[in-house]
Motif scaffolding. Structure first.
Motif, PDB file in Angstrom:
ATOM      1  N   THR A  25       0.871  -1.068  -0.139  1.00  0.00           N
ATOM      2  CA  THR A  25      -0.153  -0.003   0.203  1.00  0.00           C
ATOM      3  C   THR A  25       1.024   1.408   0.090  1.00  0.00           C
ATOM      4  OG1 THR A  25      -1.556  -1.199   1.338  1.00  0.00           O
ATOM      5  CG2 THR A  25      -2.032   0.818   1.126  1.00  0.00           C
TER       6      THR A  25
ATOM      7  N   HIS B 140      -3.039   3.737  -2.077  1.00  0.00           N
ATOM      8  CA  HIS B 140      -3.415   2.874  -3.089  1.00  0.00           C
ATOM      9  C   HIS B 140      -2.725   1.462  -3.051  1.00  0.00           C
ATOM     10  CE1 HIS B 140      -4.946   6.220  -5.293  1.00  0.00           C
ATOM     11  NE2 HIS B 140      -4.091   6.840  -4.887  1.00  0.00           N
ATOM     12  N   VAL B 141      -3.342   0.604  -3.381  1.00  0.00           N
ATOM     13  CA  VAL B 141      -2.664  -0.877  -3.377  1.00  0.00           C
ATOM     14  C   VAL B 141      -2.174  -1.027  -4.643  1.00  0.00           C
ATOM     15  CG1 VAL B 141      -3.309  -3.302  -3.282  1.00  0.00           C
ATOM     16  CG2 VAL B 141      -4.720  -1.874  -1.994  1.00  0.00           C
TER      17      VAL B 141
ATOM     18  N   ASP C  96      -8.268  -6.447 -10.958  1.00  0.00           N
ATOM     19  CA  ASP C  96      -9.777  -6.837 -10.470  1.00  0.00           C
ATOM     20  C   ASP C  96     -10.473  -6.945 -11.846  1.00  0.00           C
ATOM     21  OD1 ASP C  96     -12.430  -6.055 -10.300  1.00  0.00           O
ATOM     22  OD2 ASP C  96     -11.674  -4.750  -8.727  1.00  0.00           O
TER      23      ASP C  96
ATOM     24  N   ASP D 253      -4.633  -0.486  -7.512  1.00  0.00           N
ATOM     25  CA  ASP D 253      -6.114  -0.793  -6.985  1.00  0.00           C
ATOM     26  C   ASP D 253      -6.810  -1.536  -8.027  1.00  0.00           C
ATOM     27  OD1 ASP D 253      -5.755   0.899  -4.822  1.00  0.00           O
ATOM     28  OD2 ASP D 253      -6.571   2.703  -5.975  1.00  0.00           O
TER      29      ASP D 253
END
Lengths: 836, 54
Positions: free
Chosen positions: A574, A578-579, A593, A624
């Motif tokens: 992180t 934000h990841v 994702d 993200d």
């Protein structure tokens, strides 16, 4: 200007003086270090009161890269039997080859070993050959501890195998020097005595003094024949026995004839004595021979250092316990434990672990290759990422690298023909001189019998290749010395001769045309992602992370948390809320994702990423869960490469790029540097390279330029092998020329210098042959008075000496300053380059 | 002029001494390494030999 701006704000390492990467800067401390190695070395020096080291103007300018090895094998009885001898007063003595020794402060530091390691009695460093002689008390300290502390200071030691041969050579060298010294002293004194005779001839001198001077010069020259001059007689005798014509033969005949005739003339008190000419001849010939031999020595030294490439020990896993064994003791079937950052000691198969292997040294492949269970790995390659267990399949002499090194040695041996040619030329010269002397004798015997012998002897002496013997070695020695000052170490004179005429220039890619390390070459995606990536990469020791750090020195850092590293994949963490997922394409894609994957389907971005995939090492970035950016890391082409290559092409050199790297990569680099399609060869194994160079060599001169073990065989096989800066130091040993300056500009300068050196040599030879012809002509008709001979001989030598010294072969410069400035500028320029 | 009978042998004796000095220095290894001593003499004298370990 930009350089100054940058360095003013920069924090430099307290040990090596190089910039400290921003992530490692500790603002609370006045001392900062660029790496753990430098920090350790600094600590050692300070705690032993050796802080004076930092006062030297000239210091190491490379980070301390301690290998951290245990060096347990240095204490092994078999090691001691091979490399350790007993010195006076019960001390043990060994010679170690130290890596990265280069300046006067290194000498200071290494010779302070007795202070650093109690039990060491003496340490002496020969800076030119990087050899340290260490004497220590075996009962007080094991050799492994000495080795470890040298390693911690940044000089990883290797056993030096040539000790026995070295001792023999040293003896030979000393004997030669002694001979030269004696011959020189005698030559000068005989010349002084005969000068009195010539003066007496002109002005008149009482007969008793004339006789006295003749006897004195006779008495003085006899030792010159007995001691230094004997080598020519033994050489001539050996040539006679093997029925070959050697330079020694006419020299011996002329010397013997001159001495005998001179002795008779001295005793009978009439005619010339020749002693001055003979004495100078012996001296000049010995000097020429000494210079020549020293050049050849340096070439022979080299092959020894090759063996330092493969690690000398390995960690073996046996019954659950790990212990270090010398590489020589490894057997097939053993299991090696190879940590990240270590070289693999034997060929084998991975039985546990996943990692990336950098085989650049062996194959030239610039991208690390990933390996997992069942993959074959080779000795001498570097384990980059994570620990591996390797089952040995071939070790020692049967490993791939050992076979390669054997090929290198064989090719080096096969280069003998050049030497043979030189000997044949000498043979022709010898025959011509002997025939001419006989002719003169036969002809004058009919015309004026009483003069026949004198004329023939005068001819023999005057045509003796005094200046001729000096012409080539002198010009080459001067050129080699000047070149060394410019960062070009030339080992053999024949290299200069071959470089002077255009031929085929074969260049390796990785490390030669390119910089040989990962640099950020291409970035696709928004710039706001860059600080996130950089902050994440800061915590990684991976070589690719280094590429990011070097490229983005000015970027700010953001707070990072929850970082997870995945070996062979990448990292996730992180950053700034934000990841961020950074790593190999498969690793990053796995974390995308699926529902929000709109940007990665962007055709323009996809196309750009595709381009990166083909020729560079891709690093994907997802923020993200969305693939936002990709970085291409690769090996950047050296700045001066295109210009240098064009200059050489203009001179008539045919340029070929021969690389072990993937064909796509090679083709893209080649096209940008103006190589034609048929001049680009990729995916060549070291064996292919050797075969290719040998095939080319049938058509003419081949100059091979390279930097790694993968090029070593080709370098040795080529007419002239050139090693470039930054390559594996030990394996560049096979090269005829080693460029210590980065970039290809040095190559252009080298070829320029070689051309000029050859012009000087030709001029020298023309001069000395001219003198010889005049002398021979005068002698043949009996007009060569001793006075004219005495003037002719030294004049021709002096012309050659002055002509060599004042020739502009290589620009003159101070040895150390040039190296330093170029080193500085290269550091700064690479740091200034930014990726747009 | 007859002084030459004395001076010349004397000169040769001196030459002999010089040659002997050269031979000695070459044999004791003073010409083996021509680079490092030039650098070494620039360093300050520090006690290099530690107390011998007991």
């Amino acid at each position: 200007m930009a350089i100054e701006l940058l360095s003013a704000t920069e924090i430099v390492c307290a040990h090596c003086g190089l910039p400290v990467p921003e992530g490692l800067v500790d603002s609370t401390s006045s001392l900062n270090f660029c790496c753990a190695g430098c920090h350790t070395a600094y600590g050692i020096l300070q705690s032993h009161g050796l802080g004076q080291y930092y006062g030297f103007a000239e210091r190491r300018e490379s980070p301390v890269r301690a290998s951290g090895r245990g060096y347990e094998e240095f204490d092994h009885p078999s090691f001691a039997a091979l490399y350790v001898s007993t010195a006076a007063d019960g001390l043990s003595r060994t010679e170690l080859y130290l890596e990265r020794v280069h300046c006067s402060s290194c000498v200071w530091l290494v010779e302070r070993m007795p202070l650093l390691v109690p039990g060491v009695a003496r340490a002496e460093l020969d800076v030119r050959r990087s050899l340290a002689v260490v004497e220590w008390d075996l009962t007080a300290v094991p050799l492994s501890e000495i080795a470890r502390s040298l390693d911690a200071l940044g000089y990883p030691p290797h056993p030096f195998r040539g000790v026995a041969r070295d001792a023999m050579r040293r003896k030979e060298d000393r004997a030669m020097l002694v001979r030269i010294g004696i011959a020189g002293a005698i030559a000068i004194n005989v010349m002084l005595a005969t000068l009195a005779l010539y003066a007496g001839e002109v002005n008149g001198m009482e007969a008793q003094f004339t006789r006295f001077f003749r006897w004195v010069s006779f008495a003085v020259i006899v030792p010159a024949f007995i001691w230094p001059g004997r080598v020519f007689f033994t050489g001539a005798w050996a040539a006679l026995r093997t029925r070959s014509l050697h330079m020694d033969l006419p020299i011996a005949i002329a010397l013997a004839a001159g001495l005998i005739r001179g002795a008779i003339n001295t005793i009978t008190d009439q005619g010339p004595v020749y002693f001055d000419g003979l004495a100078v001849l012996i001296f000049a010939l010995l000097v020429g021979r000494f210079l020549q031999q020293r050049g050849q020595r340096m070439a022979a030294d080299a092959a020894e250092l090759l063996h330092a490439v493969a690690p000398s020990s390995a960690r073996v896993l046996e019954n659950g316990a790990r212990h270090e064994l010398p590489t020589a003791a490894l057997l097939p079937g053993m299991v090696l434990d190879v940590r990240a950052g270590e070289s693999i000691a034997a060929d084998g198969v991975v039985i546990d672990g996943r990692s990336a292997i950098n085989a650049a040294l062996l194959t030239g492949e610039s991208r690390p290759v990933s390996v997992d269970e069942g993959s074959a790995v080779f000795a001498g390659t570097l384990n980059v990422e994570s620990p591996l267990l390797v089952r040995v399949s071939a070790a020692g002499e049967s490993s791939r690298i050992a076979k390669l090194l054997r090929q290198v040695e064989e090719s080096a041996r096969r280069r003998a023909p050049v030497v043979q040619l030189a000997n044949r030329m000498a043979g022709i010269f010898v025959a011509a001189v002997l025939v001419a002397a006989l002719l003169v004798y036969a002809i004058t015997l009919r015309i004026a019998p009483e003069q026949a012998l004198d004329n023939a002897i005068a001819l023999l002496i005057v045509t003796c290749p005094c200046a001729l013997a000096l012409a080539t070695p002198l010009a080459i020695t001067v050129a080699v010395g000047r070149a060394a000052g410019r960062g070009m170490l030339i080992k053999g004179g024949d290299a200069l001769e071959l470089l002077a005429k255009p031929g085929t220039l074969v260049l390796d890619k990785t490390g030669t045309i390119t910089e040989g390390r990962s640099a950020l070459v291409s970035w696709v995606g928004p710039t706001w992602v860059q600080p996130l990536v950089l902050s994440l990469e800061d915590g990684s020791s991976h070589p690719l992370a280094d590429g990011f750090r070097r490229a983005w020195t000015g970027l700010p850092r953001v707070p990072v948390s929850d970082v997870v590293h995945t070996a062979g994949g990448g990292m996730v963490g992180t950053a700034d809320g934000h990841v961020v997922r950074v790593g190999s394409p498969t690793f990053v894609r796995a974390g995308l994702d699926q529902h929000r994957d709109e940007r990665s389907s962007d055709p323009i971005l996809a196309a750009k990423i595709d381009a990166i995939d083909r020729t560079l090492t891709p690093v994907y970035v997802a923020v993200d869960g969305v693939l936002l950016a990709a970085a291409g890391l690769g090996d950047r082409v050296r700045e001066d490469a295109l210009q240098s290559l064009d200059t050489l092409r203009l001179r008539g050199w045919r340029t070929i790029m021969l690389s072990g790297d993937a064909i796509d990569v090679v083709a893209s680099v080649g096209a940008s540097l103006g190589f034609r399609d048929d001049q680009i060869i990729g995916a060549a194994s070291p064996e292919d390279k050797l075969a290719y160079v040998e095939r080319l060599k049938r058509a003419g001169t081949v100059v091979m330029v390279g930097d790694g073990v993968n090029d070593a065989a080709a370098i040795a096989a080529a007419s002239v092998g050139v090693g470039v800066h930054g390559g594996a130091e030990a394996c560049l040993a096979t090269a005829d020329v080693y460029l210590t300056r980065p970039g290809l500009g040095a190559l252009v300068e080298l070829i320029d210098g070689a051309e000029r050196t050859m012009r000087v040599i030709r001029r020298n030879i023309a001069f000395s042959i001219g003198y010889n012809l005049i002398g021979a002509g005068l002698a043949a008709v009996g007009m060569l008075s001793p006075l004219i001979a005495a003037i002719l001989m030294p004049t021709s030598s002096i012309t050659v000496v002055l002509g060599s010294w004042y020739s502009h072969t290589f620009p003159r410069s101070g040895r150390h300053t040039s190296g330093r400035t170029s080193g500085h500028s290269s550091v700064n320029t690479t740091r200034l380059e930014r990726v747009a | 002029m007859s002084v030459i009978y004395l001076v010349l042998p004397l000169a040769l004796v001196i030459v002999g001494a010089a040659v002997f000095a050269f031979v000695w220095s070459a044999r004791s290894g003073q010409f083996d390494d021509m680079d490092t001593p030039a650098v070494r003499m620039l360093h300050d004298d520090a006690p290099v030999t530690p107390p011998r370990p007991s």
